[in-house]
Design a protein around this motif. Structure first.
Motif: not given
Length: 557
Positions: A306, A309-310, A313, A335, A338, A364-365, A368-369, A372
């Protein structure tokens, strides 16, 4: 005048700017002697500029070690919170050079007074020359101990390094750098963080602030040392193996990993000097963040993913042409990492290293993608074409049981490979397309499995549900339309291919003769099994499908 102000402070040792919080040194005669010696040393310093206190040193030489320690304690009790409010510079210089035979318990006491009210992990008190004066006696006492006896004082030294090297400015101050070097000499580590986290890099400054004293602990140092050894977008198998080994042998590395990725987002937000965290990472900081991204996916820790991802992003919303080199490197590496964990097609060879990740980590990956996405306004991921700059991404369904992601140029020509411009300038959008490709392939597997079951035995489904299950997705609809379905009418069973009415979304069945048969919502639709029907009709349908060049997702004939 300075001499007059010092005279008016009185004869109680130590002489203070603020009201006294503790009793002065006793006996008073000793305090007065120290003050007289101090005045003489200050006068000599003003004449010569030499930072020495010979008169105070001569006086201390006549005293036993226990008395010297009491003088130092009387001074340090008034020096707390990294602040100094007394005028006893000469006594401090002399005590720093004198042998006092400190015990470990007394050294703890000196550090405790100096760091009163200071956060031991993330010290935010402003650093100044008074902080250095406040720490002279505790550090001198620590330096007097044998190196083997200094181990219990490492937590204090970590806190002081975090405060001295924090983000409240003064990095270019030579005296501050000299003091930091003195602290580092008392706290030897396997690697110097100053060599990895430069003070002119916003990410590095945020990382120092976020980690605080933990930056100088073994887990953070080992993690930073390992990440600094990889500068590629996609690291080697050997390096990823070392990452897995580090996580297995030292699970505590997850905590600094999360903190460093949070620093990639500009955290901590409560820092008084947060403006120093703003801005893109330097090229070196971007490569460090890129390596941290791969560590995050190898860890398979959902909270860490997480944070990754933040951090991605924060930069991925902009075109790669607009990003600084450090931020561009991190976005592409993040990227790619992930995508490898999510198991996406086109993720490259690293997908094989992460071939069996924990389901929660892979999910979770993918989340997160999905977060984005930076598709153009009006773009529909549910469709089979998505614009990507001057190109168009096309999801191509094949009856053999797979889905391909292809690209057409502005002239409509189908390209043999992914355009480099898509990879480099639109990595977030490309990542979303790969995620969508994985979803479509999963849907196709479920779809073909359901068809295989229906071919063996299909009790029938109302047309409304049949349309939703087999014709709602555009890609699946093209495959469904290559199958022969059966309905019951008043004149008997009818078999046909699903077709659209002209300029309509309404589906009907067209039989071998070309006649169209309407489907109401409650019409029962079955997948026809020709093995249970008339062989002549089955042969007629096989020939018709071959003539039209239709390939079926499951073979009926």
């Amino acid at each position: 005048m300075l001499w007059l102000r010092l005279f008016l402070l009185g004869t109680e040792f130590p002489r203070l700017q603020e009201p006294r919080r503790h009793p002065p040194l006793r006996p008073r005669s000793l305090g007065r002697a120290l003050i007289r010696a101090g005045r003489a040393d200050v006068g000599a310093y003003r004449r010569t500029g030499v930072e020495a206190a010979p008169r105070s040193a001569e006086l201390l030489d006549t005293l036993p070690a226990a008395t010297r320690r009491e003088i130092a304690k009387a001074l340090q009790r008034e020096r707390t919170g990294l602040l100094t409010g007394d005028y006893e510079w000469a006594a401090t210089v002399a005590l720093r050079e004198a042998r006092c035979d400190w015990s470990a318990e007394e050294v703890h006491q000196l550090f405790g007074w100096a760091l009163t009210g200071v956060d031991p992990v993330r010290p935010t008190a402003p650093w100044s020359t008074t902080a250095e004066s406040c720490l002279e006696l505790p550090l001198a006492a620590c330096e007097e101990l044998a190196p083997a006896d200094r181990e219990p004082f490492r937590p204090y030294l970590r806190t002081l390094l975090a405060a001295c090297s924090g983000c409240r400015g003064g990095f270019e101050d030579p005296e501050r750098l000299t003091f930091a070097t003195r602290l580092r000499a008392l706290l030897p580590t396997r690697v110097d963080p100053a060599q990895l986290l430069a003070q002119d890099d916003p990410f590095a400054v945020a990382a120092r602030c976020q980690l605080g004293a933990a930056l100088y602990e073994e887990p953070a140092l080992r993690l930073l040392e390992l990440c600094a050894s990889s500068t590629d977008l996609r690291p080697s198998y050997e390096w990823l193996g070392r990452v897995r080994e580090l996580i297995q042998l030292e699970p505590a590395v997850r905590q600094p990993l999360r903190a460093l990725l949070a620093a990639g987002c500009g955290d901590p937000t409560d820092c008084p000097a947060r403006e120093r965290h703003e801005g893109p990472p330097s090229p070196r900081g971007g490569k460090l963040l890129g390596a941290l991204a791969w560590v995050a996916v190898v860890s398979e820790d959902t909270r860490t993913i997480q944070h990754l991802g933040r951090a991605v992003n924060r930069h991925a919303r902009r075109s790669m042409d607009e990003l600084q080199p450090g931020a561009a490197h991190f976005v592409r590496a993040g990227l790619a990492a992930l995508a490898a964990l999510a198991g996406e097609p086109g993720a490259g060879q690293h997908r094989r290293l992460l071939a069996a990740p924990a389901p929660t980590a892979a999910r979770q990956a993918r989340e997160e993608l999905a977060a984005l996405r930076d598709l153009p306004a009006g773009a529909d991921l549910g469709g089979l074409t998505v614009p990507v700059g001057p190109y168009t991404a096309v999801f191509s369904y094949e009856a053999t049981g797979t889905v391909r992601l292809c690209f057409r140029n502005e002239h409509g020509k189908l390209l043999n490979r992914v355009p480099s411009q898509v990879r480099e300038r639109h990595p977030a959008r490309y990542a979303v397309l790969r995620a969508r490709l994985a979803e479509l392939r999963g849907q196709l597997d479920v779809y073909r499995g359901a068809l295989a079951e229906r071919l063996a035995t299909d009790p029938g489904t109302p047309a409304a549900r049949w349309r939703a299950a087999f014709l709602a997705e555009p890609g699946l609809a093209s495959l469904t339309a290559a199958l022969v379905w059966e309905i019951d009418t008043l004149s008997g069973p009818v078999r046909g291919l699903p077709v659209h009415r002209a300029r309509s979304e309404h589906w009907v069945l067209r039989d071998l003769a070309g006649q169209v048969h309407e489907l109401t919502d409650d019409t029962v639709v079955r997948l026809w099994n020709p093995r249970l029907g008339d062989p002549a009709q089955a042969e007629a349908w096989r020939a018709a499908l071959a003539e039209r060049g239709l390939r079926q997702p499951v073979p009926q004939f």
